[in-house]
Design an enzyme around this catalytic site. Structure first.
Site, PDB file in Angstrom:
ATOM      1  N   ASP A 140      65.779 -40.761   3.564  1.00  0.00           N
ATOM      2  CA  ASP A 140      64.727 -41.585   2.981  1.00  0.00           C
ATOM      3  C   ASP A 140      63.407 -40.838   3.170  1.00  0.00           C
ATOM      4  OD1 ASP A 140      64.031 -44.581   2.060  1.00  0.00           O
ATOM      5  OD2 ASP A 140      62.482 -43.863   3.431  1.00  0.00           O
ATOM      6  N   ASN A 147      53.044 -42.176  -4.558  1.00  0.00           N
ATOM      7  CA  ASN A 147      53.174 -42.887  -5.835  1.00  0.00           C
ATOM      8  C   ASN A 147      51.941 -43.736  -6.127  1.00  0.00           C
ATOM      9  OD1 ASN A 147      55.111 -42.694  -7.797  1.00  0.00           O
ATOM     10  ND2 ASN A 147      56.378 -44.366  -7.076  1.00  0.00           N
ATOM     11  N   HIS A 201      52.789 -42.867 -11.071  1.00  0.00           N
ATOM     12  CA  HIS A 201      54.246 -42.689 -11.174  1.00  0.00           C
ATOM     13  C   HIS A 201      54.623 -41.367 -11.832  1.00  0.00           C
ATOM     14  CE1 HIS A 201      55.310 -46.653  -9.692  1.00  0.00           C
ATOM     15  NE2 HIS A 201      54.350 -47.185 -10.471  1.00  0.00           N
ATOM     16  N   ASP A 252      57.235 -39.054 -10.105  1.00  0.00           N
ATOM     17  CA  ASP A 252      58.501 -38.587 -10.694  1.00  0.00           C
ATOM     18  C   ASP A 252      58.627 -37.065 -10.586  1.00  0.00           C
ATOM     19  OD1 ASP A 252      59.191 -41.157 -11.312  1.00  0.00           O
ATOM     20  OD2 ASP A 252      58.740 -41.001 -13.457  1.00  0.00           O
ATOM     21  N   ASP A 264      63.491 -43.319  -3.551  1.00  0.00           N
ATOM     22  CA  ASP A 264      63.299 -42.074  -2.788  1.00  0.00           C
ATOM     23  C   ASP A 264      64.414 -41.870  -1.787  1.00  0.00           C
ATOM     24  OD1 ASP A 264      62.641 -44.190  -1.175  1.00  0.00           O
ATOM     25  OD2 ASP A 264      60.842 -43.268  -0.329  1.00  0.00           O
TER      26      ASP A 264
END
Length: 426
Positions: free
Chosen positions: A303, A311, A316, A320, A346
């Site tokens: 994680d 983010n 975003h 990404d 994630d």
């Protein structure tokens, strides 16, 4: 029924008159009697007779043989030669080689009738056969797939326009050549050339489907995925007279199938295996470990630390792009046979196969941490992260993939509680 018209080409008047009388007695219509080759050709064009009786040694600029060739090849009218003796038959054996193609003068009425009827019958049979061949060729050329027909020895008899377009060969180039010389097929599943396809089918007497991943190498070396089958051709008595290969260019279908597979088993953003594919590979690995007591593997659950802040701060789009860069970093930390997957958001998972012990797994976790700390340059921003990693391995003989993932997830949360940027072993 109308009497069939006969054109007589004979320069001896008495003989021509006698022949005319015999023909009329036999029920034929004699529209014309002509002496010269030029006049005969003109009369054929004007009167369209059913048959021409012609003196093979006709006097004039054009002899009987040449006149007959023009009549048969241009006007498609059958011809019976008139010859005075067997000597002429010997001199013109090429023209008189077929049965019932000539009558020896003086003409016997019975022989005349028989020769004419046989010539008309042969002509009608050839016409029907030609029309049937033309009809068959039209059907084959109109088909939406490639068709190649071979003789019994495996040499090519014909190919339709689609076969020409796909293979890159013209029918005029390949006629009489062996099928394997022109149609170069490779079974991609085993990497082997497919040879003697037509011969094998004719020997077996059965339809063969082309392999699932069959590739055609074209004349210019291009590779095209094709599919369909090759079948033996049988006559009315069931005898095999050749083979027919029918195939289609299935490149687009293969591309669609590949895309469907990617959509089903790969993450759309990072192109990594998704949860479904990872669980399937993990299940196979568990089964493999049951067959080998010395086979060890490990699962890592990752994680990313602080990804939410990246983010929220940069948007975003940057988020990404950052995940894509992280996916490539994770791949670079693994061996070729290992698997890294994106589970969602994630979260990532790693399957390490055929390891010696847990140390191999912890070394990979350390390598991942070192790689993630290196900054990623995105739109002028230097971004970096760390990961909380949970590790589990098959020391306790797990039976289900979900159990292994659960244990790795528990270990990952333990790592987070320890301050992140570290790993924990279940």
């Amino acid at each position: 029924m109308l009497a069939r018209k006969i054109l007589v080409v004979e320069d001896e008047k008495i003989l021509a008159s006698n022949i005319r009388k015999s023909l009329q007695k036999l029920g034929y219509s004699v529209s014309e009697i002509t002496k010269s080759g030029k006049e005969a050709i003109k009369k054929v064009a004007e009167t369209h007779p059913h048959l021409v009786l012609i003196d093979i040694c006709l006097a004039g600029e054009i002899d009987g043989v040449h006149v007959a060739d023009i009549i048969q090849n241009h006007f498609h009218v059958p011809v019976v030669y008139l010859t005075e003796c067997l000597e002429y038959k010997t001199l013109h054996k090429n023209q008189l080689s077929e049965p019932f193609s000539y009558i020896v003068k003086p003409v016997i009425e019975r022989d005349l009738h028989f020769a004419i009827e046989m010539a008309l019958y042969k002509h009608q049979s050839k016409k029907i056969l030609y029309e049937e061949k033309q009809r068959l060729a039209t059907i084959i050329n109109s088909m939406g797939c490639a068709v190649i027909v071979t003789y019994t020895n495996g040499s090519i008899q014909m190919m339709n326009p689609i076969a020409e377009r796909i293979t890159g060969w013209k029918q005029s180039e390949v006629f009489g050549k062996d099928l394997v010389e022109i149609v170069n097929l490779v079974d991609k599943d085993v990497g082997e050339t497919i040879e003697n396809l037509a011969t094998d089918v004719m020997e077996a007497g059965e339809i063969f489907n082309l392999p699932e991943n069959c590739t055609l190498i074209t004349k210019d070396g291009k590779e095209i995925a094709i599919g369909d089958n090759v079948s033996p051709i049988r006559d009315r008595d069931g005898n095999i007279t050749g083979a027919v290969l029918i195939f289609q260019d299935i490149t687009k279908r293969k591309q669609t199938e590949a895309q469907l597979i990617r959509n089903a088993f790969y993450d759309g953003l990072t192109a990594l295996p998704n949860r479904v594919l990872f669980l399937d590979r993990l299940r196979q690995t568990i089964e493999r470990s049951k067959r080998r007591s010395d086979y060890y593997f490990a699962v890592l659950f990752l994680d990313l630390d602080g990804f939410k802040e990246i983010n929220d701060r940069f948007g975003h789009g940057i988020g990404d792009d950052f995940l894509i860069a992280i996916a490539r970093r994770l791949e670079s930390c693994l061996r070729g046979g290992d698997t890294v997957a994106r589970f969602g958001g994630d979260e990532f998972t790693v399957l390490l196969e055929d390891i010696k012990d847990i140390t191999d797994a912890t070394n990979v976790a350390k390598r991942i941490q070192d790689s993630l700390r290196l900054p990623v340059n995105l739109n002028g921003y230097q971004l970096s992260t760390t990961a909380s990693i949970g590790i589990t391995w098959n020391f306790s003989n797990h039976e289900e993939p979900a159990t292994l993932l659960r244990d790795a997830d528990i270990a990952m949360y333990r790592a987070k509680r320890q301050g992140k940027a570290t790993y924990a072993i279940f």
